[in-house]
Enzyme design. Structure first.
Site, PDB file in Angstrom:
ATOM      1  N   LYS A  22      37.958  -4.746 -79.899  1.00  0.00           N
ATOM      2  CA  LYS A  22      38.759  -5.574 -80.796  1.00  0.00           C
ATOM      3  C   LYS A  22      39.940  -6.187 -80.043  1.00  0.00           C
ATOM      4  CE  LYS A  22      39.713  -4.071 -85.074  1.00  0.00           C
ATOM      5  NZ  LYS A  22      39.640  -4.894 -86.291  1.00  0.00           N
ATOM      6  N   ARG A  91      45.396  -0.652 -86.149  1.00  0.00           N
ATOM      7  CA  ARG A  91      43.932  -0.475 -86.216  1.00  0.00           C
ATOM      8  C   ARG A  91      43.374   0.076 -84.922  1.00  0.00           C
ATOM      9  NH1 ARG A  91      41.890  -4.451 -90.334  1.00  0.00           N
ATOM     10  NH2 ARG A  91      43.615  -5.872 -90.667  1.00  0.00           N
ATOM     11  N   GLY A 100      33.786   2.099 -89.191  1.00  0.00           N
ATOM     12  CA  GLY A 100      34.206   3.045 -90.215  1.00  0.00           C
ATOM     13  C   GLY A 100      34.481   4.445 -89.710  1.00  0.00           C
ATOM     14  N   MET A 102      36.802   5.430 -87.363  1.00  0.00           N
ATOM     15  CA  MET A 102      38.189   5.778 -87.053  1.00  0.00           C
ATOM     16  C   MET A 102      39.150   5.094 -88.010  1.00  0.00           C
ATOM     17  SD  MET A 102      38.054   6.162 -83.005  1.00  0.00           S
ATOM     18  CE  MET A 102      37.424   4.522 -82.900  1.00  0.00           C
ATOM     19  N   ARG A 335      33.662 -10.888 -82.430  1.00  0.00           N
ATOM     20  CA  ARG A 335      32.917 -10.169 -81.395  1.00  0.00           C
ATOM     21  C   ARG A 335      31.498 -10.737 -81.383  1.00  0.00           C
ATOM     22  NH1 ARG A 335      32.686  -4.775 -85.079  1.00  0.00           N
ATOM     23  NH2 ARG A 335      31.540  -5.814 -86.726  1.00  0.00           N
ATOM     24  N   HIS A 451       0.195  16.731 -79.691  1.00  0.00           N
ATOM     25  CA  HIS A 451      -1.106  16.062 -79.680  1.00  0.00           C
ATOM     26  C   HIS A 451      -1.134  14.920 -80.682  1.00  0.00           C
ATOM     27  CE1 HIS A 451      -5.327  15.547 -80.937  1.00  0.00           C
ATOM     28  NE2 HIS A 451      -5.565  15.684 -79.643  1.00  0.00           N
ATOM     29  N   SER A 781      -0.665   8.826 -59.317  1.00  0.00           N
ATOM     30  CA  SER A 781      -0.209   8.390 -60.632  1.00  0.00           C
ATOM     31  C   SER A 781       0.657   9.516 -61.177  1.00  0.00           C
ATOM     32  CB  SER A 781      -1.401   8.129 -61.557  1.00  0.00           C
ATOM     33  OG  SER A 781      -0.924   7.778 -62.834  1.00  0.00           O
ATOM     34  N   ASN A 785       4.419  13.512 -68.238  1.00  0.00           N
ATOM     35  CA  ASN A 785       4.445  14.464 -69.368  1.00  0.00           C
ATOM     36  C   ASN A 785       4.414  15.886 -68.816  1.00  0.00           C
ATOM     37  OD1 ASN A 785       4.130  12.211 -70.993  1.00  0.00           O
ATOM     38  ND2 ASN A 785       1.928  12.476 -71.201  1.00  0.00           N
ATOM     39  N   CYS A 849       1.597   7.238 -65.493  1.00  0.00           N
ATOM     40  CA  CYS A 849       0.766   7.152 -66.692  1.00  0.00           C
ATOM     41  C   CYS A 849       1.222   8.118 -67.773  1.00  0.00           C
ATOM     42  CB  CYS A 849      -0.702   7.384 -66.347  1.00  0.00           C
ATOM     43  SG  CYS A 849      -1.020   9.047 -65.742  1.00  0.00           S
ATOM     44  N   TYR A 869       3.035   0.066 -60.588  1.00  0.00           N
ATOM     45  CA  TYR A 869       2.743  -0.256 -61.990  1.00  0.00           C
ATOM     46  C   TYR A 869       3.193   0.863 -62.925  1.00  0.00           C
ATOM     47  CZ  TYR A 869      -1.243   2.953 -61.678  1.00  0.00           C
ATOM     48  OH  TYR A 869      -2.021   4.063 -61.521  1.00  0.00           O
TER      49      TYR A 869
HETATM   50  C1  PEP Z   1       0.846  13.552 -67.999  1.00  0.00           C
HETATM   51  O1  PEP Z   1       0.873  14.767 -67.836  1.00  0.00           O
HETATM   52  O2  PEP Z   1       1.842  12.819 -67.898  1.00  0.00           O
HETATM   53  C2  PEP Z   1      -0.418  12.893 -68.360  1.00  0.00           C
HETATM   54  C3  PEP Z   1      -0.487  11.581 -68.451  1.00  0.00           C
HETATM   55  O3  PEP Z   1      -1.464  13.686 -68.671  1.00  0.00           O
HETATM   56  P1  PEP Z   1      -1.659  14.413 -70.093  1.00  0.00           P
HETATM   57  O4  PEP Z   1      -0.599  13.912 -71.008  1.00  0.00           O
HETATM   58  O5  PEP Z   1      -3.018  14.052 -70.536  1.00  0.00           O
HETATM   59  O6  PEP Z   1      -1.501  15.843 -69.716  1.00  0.00           O
END
Ligand code: PEP
Ligand code: MG
Length: 890
Positions: A22, A91, A100, A102, A335, A451, A781, A785, A849, A869
């Site tokens: 502000k 202010r 809202g 402060m 702003r 899952h 790759s 996860n 991936c 990628y």
């Molecule tokens: C991962 O582990 O990132 C992966 C792509 O394999 P999944 O999720 O099938 O274990």
């Protein structure tokens, strides 16, 4: 001496860190020569020092005095002067807007004497008493910490005594009485009198604004919005102007374009004889800016001129607060305005056409998250609805259907044309058929990488998971909301995967034009849609700008084809485990319980042609592009019957004296393969080493499919990927067998296949020994996860729903590391492995991936690390294209 206080004329819009949003923009407007009531800003640095030292830092009081004198000279009035008082507003204004959260105190400078001076000067004693009453109320609540109900109850009592509901019916005497009551209430509740000294009022109000940085609600807001806790807020002290001094006065808010649709042309609301708060609170009906022209042409025209000037200056849509006092226009705030995703894309496009910004800047102005919002079907939130529960917003979209509680019913009902929502405690690979046909998936357990969530996102299916208030009883086909409604099979529910909300009944849904366009819909209703055109233009520009390629995670020809329409440049992950379900499951059972090699081979021979046709379809839909096929990954027992169910069945058989030879063998196998920690057990490459036939069958199927495609004139580029490798020796063992199979297949078919063999990097050990592994791999790759699961030691199926909310609250991380890459920890492994791998093997191709491949912040990280990628679910491909383009802009 640190400078803590700056006059508005001393700052600029680029000083948000020091002056807050502000303050920086008030300074900018002042220097543009716009009519801004004069004032000064106390810096965020002063706030930080105050909070740290528990009091005003040295020099602050003197600097405030100096600025105040200058302000009084400009205004030719003194703060709280008995004859003609200068009044100021105090202010808050942090770097990031915290609406809202402060405090604000208006009318500082009024006391028992100056209220009479204000009455004389304004020739309006009711206005003066009302202003004093508002100061007491705000000061009492904000500075002295008295419950605001104490004041609102007294106000209600005064109105009741007068027999009215309207503030405006209270006359001067009523308000004077109310002032006396308020002062008394302050003494009672705060144990001190309302300070009559204007300077003391000012100092206390400034301190209260500083303190409000640390209120619970402000801290919570910051956590949610990921605003750092240590920024502090600036305080703006500004000469008051009054929009409530009769019909020649008023207050309004305006936007230089429509923030909802992005339409060109100003947009705003104005309320005569009102203060800013009244406009927002909606106490009376506001009028449009066009109608404002009718009541005050001069102010209106000046306002429009200023808005044009602001937009040209900021090169962006601005939002504005203004007040008209006795026919004179004052600018109170501006702003860069917040906007909907639709408006963001359309405004960026318009501004390119208008020559205000170039295409690169337009691309910077939109985000992948906004594009994602535009791709989901949406509920029409103007309709009435009954909220049952809230879970995690696992896969966005809006789905309506009849609740079903098992996959077989889902399939049966869907086949007869019903829309269904599959409701489960959690899902397993078994539920896949049901998930495919369902409009949406709802679970009471599991997090965003459970899952249900991963599969749903992959299919672009709406999903709410971890709705813990739901007690799901699959046996009786019903769920009960904690302490209330029961929904039975066939009852209609609506789930919003964007918000995680679950509603009773059917909430109306609207389609996404943007998705229809990506799908290639040529209907002029779509191609001429201005939003679609704006999106298309910026996604194309992103494609021309980006370095990173974008692939997709897809397991079926249909998904692959869709992803290709969405712009995928190949498949980065084709998971093969889903290909072993349904009727084929029995073949897997045969494989596992086979007594000898001959028995195993028989099962594998039966699976081979089926796998080949799976891969044929996928290679065909991705003809000419790389297709990474991952050999089977999850623990085998996922394909076998449940241990408890089978044990019970056997016990019953025993009682009845039945022999059930095959069942017994199966039970023995299930017992043998049972693991306490399947995620850390016999899966991935380990399976390929223990049951080599399974991997070689899959490799053969991939390569035979490729050979068949070549013979049919196709151009296949399969990449065979080995999961869960921790040591180069594991990779070498299975790779050798794959190379042998490849030699056989090429010889048998008489064609040369362009294929490669690589590995996932999803174990910390693999990342740390990437130089060794790279010697045996054509590509890496990153399976982020598993890499996240293994690095943190978090079971990905369990932790999000169980304790992540506590972790987020306590700031262990600002966002789940399964959702957005933990760049410090897991990211360091990715960076290290990429560098080591490339050094050992300069030809190494690198991709990702895991789910993070579709997450905007993570995509910027992968780009920076130099991956070739990212790969993500089909629906996130356009988002990834856009973000990869934005990332390239730096
Ligand atoms: C991962 O582990 O990132 C992966 C792509 O394999 P999944 O999720 O099938 O274990
Ligand atoms: Mg994995």
């Amino acid at each position: 001496m640190t400078a803590y206080v700056f006059d508005f004329s001393q700052g600029s819009k680029d000083q948000k860190d020091l002056l807050g949003g502000k303050g920086a923009n008030l300074a900018e407007m002042t220097n543009l020569g716009l009519p801004v009531p004069p004032g000064f800003t106390i810096t965020t640095e002063a706030c930080r020092a105050y909070l740290q030292e528990g009091g005003d830092p040295a020099g602050l009081a003197e600097q405030v005095s100096e600025r105040l004198v200058a302000l009084e000279e400009t205004m030719e009035r003194k703060l709280g002067d008995a004859g003609d008082p200068l009044l100021v507003s105090v202010r808050s204004g942090a770097k990031f807007s915290m609406p809202g959260m402060m405090e604000t105190v208006l009318n500082v400078g009024l006391n028992d004497e100056s209220v009479e001076g204000l009455a004389r000067q304004s020739d309006d004693s009711r206005f003066a008493q009302d202003s004093y009453r508002r100061l007491l109320q705000m000061f009492g609540a904000t500075v002295l910490g008295i419950e605001s109900a104490v004041f609102s109850e007294a106000l209600d009592a005064a109105k009741k005594a007068k027999g009215t509901d309207e503030d405006l019916d209270l006359d001067t005497d009523d308000l004077r009485d109310l002032v006396a009551t308020y002062k008394q209430l302050i003494e009672e509740h705060a144990g001190r009198a309302f300070p009559q000294d204007p300077r003391e009022q000012l100092d206390l109000a400034v301190n209260a604004v500083f303190d409000s940085w640390n209120t619970d609600r402000a801290a919570l807001y910051r956590r949610q919005e990921q605003i750092p806790d240590d920024l502090g807020t600036a305080v703006n002290v500004q000469a008051m102007v009054f929009g409530n001094r009769g019909m020649d006065s008023g207050s309004g808010v305006a936007f230089t374009r429509d923030p909802a649709t992005g339409n060109q042309g100003v947009y705003g609301d104005y309320l005569q004889n009102a203060q800013g708060e009244d406009v927002v609170a909606g106490i009376r009906n506001t009028v449009s800016l066009a109608d404002m022209a009718e009541v005050d042409r001069t102010s209106h025209d000046e306002l429009l001129e200023i808005m044009e000037k602001l937009e040209k200056h900021y090169h962006d849509m601005c939002d504005i607060e203004f007040t008209v006092e006795d026919g004179k226009l004052w600018m109170l705030q501006t702003r860069v305005g917040k906007r909907t995703p639709e408006a963001a894309f359309r405004i960026a496009g318009h501004m390119v056409d208008e020559g205000l910004i170039d295409l690169d800047e337009a691309l910077r102005r939109v985000t992948g998250a906004q594009l994602a919002q535009l791709m989901f079907p949406r509920f029409d939130y103007s309709s009435e609805r009954n909220l049952l529960a809230k879970g995690m917003n696992a896969s966005p979209g809006a789905a309506v259907g009849k609740a079903v509680f098992d996959w077989a019913t889902a399939v049966e009902w869907a086949e007869r044309g019903e829309d269904v929502i599959l409701v489960r405690k959690e899902t397993s690979p078994d539920d896949l058929h049901g998930m495919v046909v369902a409009k949406g998936i709802l679970t009471s357990r599991g997090g965003k990488t459970s899952h249900a969530a991963v599969v749903a996102r992959g299919m672009g299916r709406t999903c709410v998971c971890g709705a813990e208030a739901l007690d799901v009883d699959t046996k009786n086909a019903e769920f009960t909301v904690r302490g209330g409604t029961t929904i039975r099979e066939g009852d209609v529910i609506s789930i919003d995967g964007t918000t995680g909300e679950v509603f009773e009944g059917a909430v109306p849904v609207t389609d996404s034009a943007v998705v229809r366009w990506f799908e290639g819909d040529k209907d002029p209703e779509i191609t001429d849609n201005p939003l679609v055109q704006a999106v298309a233009r910026l996604v194309e520009h992103a494609d021309q700008t980006r370095r990173l390629q974008v692939r997709t995670n897809a397991d079926t020809g249909e998904d692959a084809a869709r992803a290709r329409r969405f712009g995928a440049q190949g498949i980065g992950l084709c998971r093969t485990e889903h290909m072993f379900l349904g009727e084929r499951r029995e073949l897997v059972e045969h494989l596992i319980i086979a007594d000898d090699e001959a028995g195993q081979e028989k099962a594998l021979d039966a699976l081979l042609p089926q796998q080949r046709s799976d891969f044929l379809e996928i290679l065909e839909s991705m003809d000419g592009l790389p297709v990474t096929i991952r050999l089977i990954d999850p623990p085998l027992h996922e394909f076998l019957p449940d241990l408890t169910d089978l044990s019970v069945a056997m016990a019953v058989a025993d009682v009845h004296g039945h022999r059930k030879k095959r069942q017994r063998k199966l039970l023995a196998a299930v017992q043998r393969l049972h693991e306490a920690n399947p995620m850390l057990g016999l899966r991935g490459v380990r399976l390929g080493i223990v049951i080599p036939g399974l991997f070689t069958m899959q490799a053969r199927a991939v390569l035979e499919a490729a050979a068949e495609r070549i013979k049919a004139g196709g151009d296949p580029h399969p990449e065979i990927m080995i999961p869960l490798v921790g040591s180069v020796r594991e990779l070498d063992l299975v790779k050798q067998r794959i190379m042998d199979v490849a030699a056989d297949v090429q010889e048998e078919a008489g064609v040369a296949i362009d294929f490669s063999v690589g590995t996932m990097i999803e174990l910390p050990r693999a990342a740390l020994t990437a130089d060794q592994i790279a010697g045996s791999a054509d590509f890496f790759s990153f399976g982020t996860n598993d890499l996240t699961q293994m690095t943190w030691g978090f079971s990905r199926d369990d932790v999000e729903a169980s304790f992540f909310s506590t972790y987020l609250e306590q700031g262990v991380f600002p966002v789940s590391p399964f959702e957005s890459l933990d760049t410090e920890g897991v990211g360091t492994l990715v960076r290290t492995a990429a560098a080591k791998g490339r050094e050992a093997n300069p030809e190494l191709h690198l991709g990702v991936c895991g789910e993070h491949g579709g997450d905007p912040a993570s995509i910027h990280f992968f780009d920076e690390v130099g991956l070739d990628y990212v790969s993500c679910s089909p629906f996130r491909v356009p988002v990834a294209r856009l973000e990869a383009g934005r990332s390239a802009l730096g």
